[in-house]
Motif scaffolding. Structure first.
Motif, PDB file in Angstrom:
ATOM      1  N   UNK A 176      -2.595  -7.673 -27.910  1.00 30.07           N
ATOM      2  CA  UNK A 176      -1.659  -6.912 -27.397  1.00 30.07           C
ATOM      3  C   UNK A 176      -0.695  -6.998 -25.992  1.00 30.07           C
ATOM      4  N   UNK A 177       0.399  -7.002 -25.301  1.00 29.47           N
ATOM      5  CA  UNK A 177       0.757  -8.003 -24.057  1.00 29.47           C
ATOM      6  C   UNK A 177       1.070  -5.873 -23.461  1.00 29.47           C
ATOM      7  N   UNK A 178       0.905  -5.853 -22.556  1.00 28.71           N
ATOM      8  CA  UNK A 178       0.509  -5.047 -21.644  1.00 28.71           C
ATOM      9  C   UNK A 178       1.579  -5.083 -20.629  1.00 28.71           C
ATOM     10  N   UNK A 179       3.169  -4.412 -21.107  1.00 25.33           N
ATOM     11  CA  UNK A 179       4.305  -4.448 -19.911  1.00 25.33           C
ATOM     12  C   UNK A 179       5.224  -3.448 -19.444  1.00 25.33           C
ATOM     13  N   UNK A 180       4.354  -2.045 -19.731  1.00 27.69           N
ATOM     14  CA  UNK A 180       5.263  -1.214 -19.012  1.00 27.69           C
ATOM     15  C   UNK A 180       3.856  -0.331 -18.960  1.00 27.69           C
ATOM     16  N   UNK A 181       4.921   0.947 -18.357  1.00 24.50           N
ATOM     17  CA  UNK A 181       4.054   1.996 -18.766  1.00 24.50           C
ATOM     18  C   UNK A 181       4.229   3.655 -19.324  1.00 24.50           C
ATOM     19  N   UNK A 182       3.564   4.700 -19.833  1.00 27.74           N
ATOM     20  CA  UNK A 182       4.585   5.656 -19.932  1.00 27.74           C
ATOM     21  C   UNK A 182       4.744   6.621 -18.374  1.00 27.74           C
ATOM     22  N   UNK A 183       5.631   6.705 -17.925  1.00 32.55           N
ATOM     23  CA  UNK A 183       6.206   7.824 -15.985  1.00 32.55           C
ATOM     24  C   UNK A 183       5.140   9.136 -16.074  1.00 32.55           C
ATOM     25  N   UNK A 184       5.384  10.208 -15.514  1.00 29.35           N
ATOM     26  CA  UNK A 184       5.191  11.426 -15.595  1.00 29.35           C
ATOM     27  C   UNK A 184       6.001  12.021 -16.207  1.00 29.35           C
ATOM     28  N   UNK A 185       7.477  11.846 -16.255  1.00 30.34           N
ATOM     29  CA  UNK A 185       8.574  12.653 -16.806  1.00 30.34           C
ATOM     30  C   UNK A 185       8.517  12.203 -18.914  1.00 30.34           C
ATOM     31  N   UNK A 186       7.372  11.340 -18.949  1.00 27.90           N
ATOM     32  CA  UNK A 186       7.399  10.602 -20.184  1.00 27.90           C
ATOM     33  C   UNK A 186       9.021  10.168 -20.232  1.00 27.90           C
TER      34      UNK A 186
END
Length: 328
Positions: A176-186
């Motif tokens: 799996x590729x880690x390319x980002x993340x979920x922000x505080x506002x979803x």
């Protein structure tokens, strides 16, 4: 001459935050800020810093004001690490003011070491054994068990796990590729915590089985939920899951599994990442290998941040000493 509006704490604070916001997602890793960091600075600046400095303008602040800030935040019950963070945020604001020639000196730098809040953790991280992880997963539902297993078996941070899209997951290649993340506002952010955090990681067999079952459940609910751009982990209506709900699920599972109790910090989502690193070290992986698993820039970071072992590992280490005659 600089007018009072420019020197006012709130106005200058908002200007500084806009400056930091402009650096979110830029290519230069040294100057880049994450959205989560800027959001945290904004929340703490307005909730804990600006309103605790009295009526003074920024150019009127003295080191005594910083000491009073530390005392007021401590009396409010903030943890030492949070108080230290607030002081560092004030220092960042004053560095910005210094560059803009709004102030002549950063008074935070005058704060004596004895007056500075401690930044040590109040509790130690939890390092679960493989057996304890199995007990934890057994108490979780289909909603958050896949999230927890993704963190435990790959070392993903919860924001990275919740930011996964199906296009990032290749169950045929077991990656799996880690390319980002979920922000505080979803919202999904196309940036990671650090440059080293963006990487392709291996999917272990147990996680592959869990993700395949999760994908089948999602497809049965709505085929759109497994589209390439769809988030892997969503609510029943297809909205992003929240870190808060994931943490609640872990706390409840830890309670049910008998892993939490009086005098013990409840198992949290980030403890799953801690546990992967500790187990890897116990099983003989080298520091550089573990650094690759944790996606740290170098092994020194790994050994500094993850110096702990699981309880079983500590007992095994002590046993090896006595077997060798040390302390007999």
């Amino acid at each position: 001459m600089i007018g009072p509006a420019r020197v006012a704490r709130a106005a200058l604070g908002d200007e500084w935050l806009e400056h930091l916001q402009s650096r979110v997602g830029i290519a230069d890793a040294r100057r880049r800020y994450s959205q989560r960091t800027v959001d945290m600075y904004r929340q703490r600046l307005h909730a804990h810093v600006l309103d605790r400095l009295g009526s003074r303008r920024v150019d009127q602040l003295a080191v005594e004001d910083v000491r009073l800030l530390v005392e007021r935040l401590t009396r409010r019950g903030l943890a030492p690490s949070s108080v230290s963070s607030c002081v560092n945020i004030l220092s960042g604001l004053l560095r910005y003011a210094l560059k803009r020639k709004v102030v002549a000196h950063n008074v935070v730098r005058d704060l004596d070491r004895d007056d500075r809040p401690g930044a040590a953790r109040l509790t130690e991280p939890r390092y679960l054994t493989a057996a304890e992880l199995d007990r934890l997963f057994a108490e979780m539902t289909d909603t958050f068990r896949p999230v927890a297993m993704a963190c435990a078996y790959t070392g993903l941070r919860v924001s990275e796990a919740l930011g996964l899209r199906w296009r990032d997951v290749d169950l045929d290649a077991d990656t799996l590729d880690v390319t980002g993340q979920l922000g505080n506002a979803g919202e999904r952010l196309a940036t990671t915590k650090t440059q080293a955090s963006a990487a392709t990681v291996r999917v272990l067999p147990a996680l592959r089985r869990e993700l395949k079952a999760h994908r089948s459940r999602q497809a049965a609910r709505n085929i759109a939920l497994v589209g390439p751009d769809a988030l892997v982990f969503t609510t029943t209506s297809g909205k992003p899951q929240s870190r808060r709900n994931a943490l609640r699920a872990i706390h409840a599972a830890g309670d049910a599994a008998g892993l939490n109790g009086e005098g013990v910090e409840r198992v949290g989502m980030h403890d799953l990442r801690h546990s992967l690193v500790a187990i890897a070290l116990e099983q003989g992986l080298t520091a550089p290998e573990v650094a690759l698993l944790a996606r740290h820039a170098n092994a020194r970071v790994t050994m500094t941040v993850y110096a702990g072992l699981t309880r079983d590992g500590r007992e095994q280490a002590a046993g090896k000493l006595t077997e060798g005659g040390f302390g007999a």
